[in-house]
Design an enzyme around this catalytic site. Structure first.
Site, PDB file in Angstrom:
ATOM      1  N   CYS A  80       6.195  -6.193  -6.917  1.00  0.00           N
ATOM      2  CA  CYS A  80       5.998  -5.158  -7.936  1.00  0.00           C
ATOM      3  C   CYS A  80       6.610  -5.616  -9.257  1.00  0.00           C
ATOM      4  O   CYS A  80       7.607  -6.340  -9.264  1.00  0.00           O
ATOM      5  CB  CYS A  80       6.670  -3.855  -7.484  1.00  0.00           C
ATOM      6  SG  CYS A  80       6.490  -2.488  -8.645  1.00  0.00           S
ATOM      7  N   GLN A  98       2.345   7.208  -4.696  1.00  0.00           N
ATOM      8  CA  GLN A  98       1.432   7.351  -3.564  1.00  0.00           C
ATOM      9  C   GLN A  98       2.103   8.187  -2.483  1.00  0.00           C
ATOM     10  O   GLN A  98       3.316   8.100  -2.274  1.00  0.00           O
ATOM     11  CB  GLN A  98       1.067   5.974  -3.008  1.00  0.00           C
ATOM     12  CG  GLN A  98       0.225   5.156  -3.960  1.00  0.00           C
ATOM     13  CD  GLN A  98      -0.025   3.759  -3.431  1.00  0.00           C
ATOM     14  OE1 GLN A  98      -0.234   3.565  -2.240  1.00  0.00           O
ATOM     15  NE2 GLN A  98      -0.002   2.784  -4.323  1.00  0.00           N
ATOM     16  N   SER A 121      -0.498   0.021  -1.683  1.00  0.00           N
ATOM     17  CA  SER A 121      -0.035  -1.142  -2.449  1.00  0.00           C
ATOM     18  C   SER A 121       0.438  -2.285  -1.566  1.00  0.00           C
ATOM     19  O   SER A 121       0.433  -3.438  -1.991  1.00  0.00           O
ATOM     20  CB  SER A 121       1.110  -0.735  -3.378  1.00  0.00           C
ATOM     21  OG  SER A 121       0.648   0.168  -4.343  1.00  0.00           O
ATOM     22  N   HIS A 124       6.730  -1.640   1.929  1.00  0.00           N
ATOM     23  CA  HIS A 124       7.925  -1.508   1.100  1.00  0.00           C
ATOM     24  C   HIS A 124       9.142  -1.212   1.962  1.00  0.00           C
ATOM     25  O   HIS A 124       9.027  -0.659   3.042  1.00  0.00           O
ATOM     26  CB  HIS A 124       7.847  -0.283   0.174  1.00  0.00           C
ATOM     27  CG  HIS A 124       6.556  -0.022  -0.488  1.00  0.00           C
ATOM     28  ND1 HIS A 124       6.408  -0.126  -1.859  1.00  0.00           N
ATOM     29  CD2 HIS A 124       5.344   0.380  -0.020  1.00  0.00           C
ATOM     30  CE1 HIS A 124       5.189   0.211  -2.197  1.00  0.00           C
ATOM     31  NE2 HIS A 124       4.513   0.512  -1.104  1.00  0.00           N
TER      32      HIS A 124
END
Length: 130
Positions: A80, A98, A121, A124
């Protein structure tokens, strides 16, 4: 002077916001399979979700064992653009991220780190800062 009602609304809106850092590992099914570390996506487009999770868990282990700080590791390896800020996303409220990410972030206590969070994405780990 701020009216009593405006002051109350201000307090409520600040209570609804949290601050988190995250470390993102993208994979071939990420909504945008490229990053500052891999601008063409040459590596990311070949990375499976499973291998991204393995990579993320290895990073989490380094943080858990105090080998490296969350912020320093995010600066080095997060896919990111927040990496330049140690993964810090700043303050955000509900509806700004999100859903999968938001749900996980709002469940964390301040100072708590998540397990694997799967979003459009990528995968995470999230650290709640405030």
């Amino acid at each position: 002077l701020v009216s009593r009602g405006a002051h109350k609304r201000s307090l409520l809106s600040s209570e609804e916001k949290i601050r988190c850092s995250h470390l993102l590992v993208k994979h071939q099914n990420s909504r945008r399979p490229a990053s500052w570390r891999d601008t063409t996506g040459a590596i990311i487009t070949k990375k499976t979700k499973e291998s991204a999770i393995e990579e993320l868990l290895a990073y989490k282990e380094q943080i858990d064992q105090n080998v490296i700080s969350f912020a320093e590791l995010a600066k080095r390896v997060s896919d990111c653009s927040s990496a330049k800020n140690g993964g810090d996303l700043g303050h955000f409220g509900k509806g700004a991220m999100q859903k999968q990410f938001e749900d996980a972030a709002f469940k964390l206590e301040v100072g708590e780190m998540s397990g694997v969070v799967d979003s459009d994405s990528g995968v995470h780990i999230v650290l709640r800062l405030a």
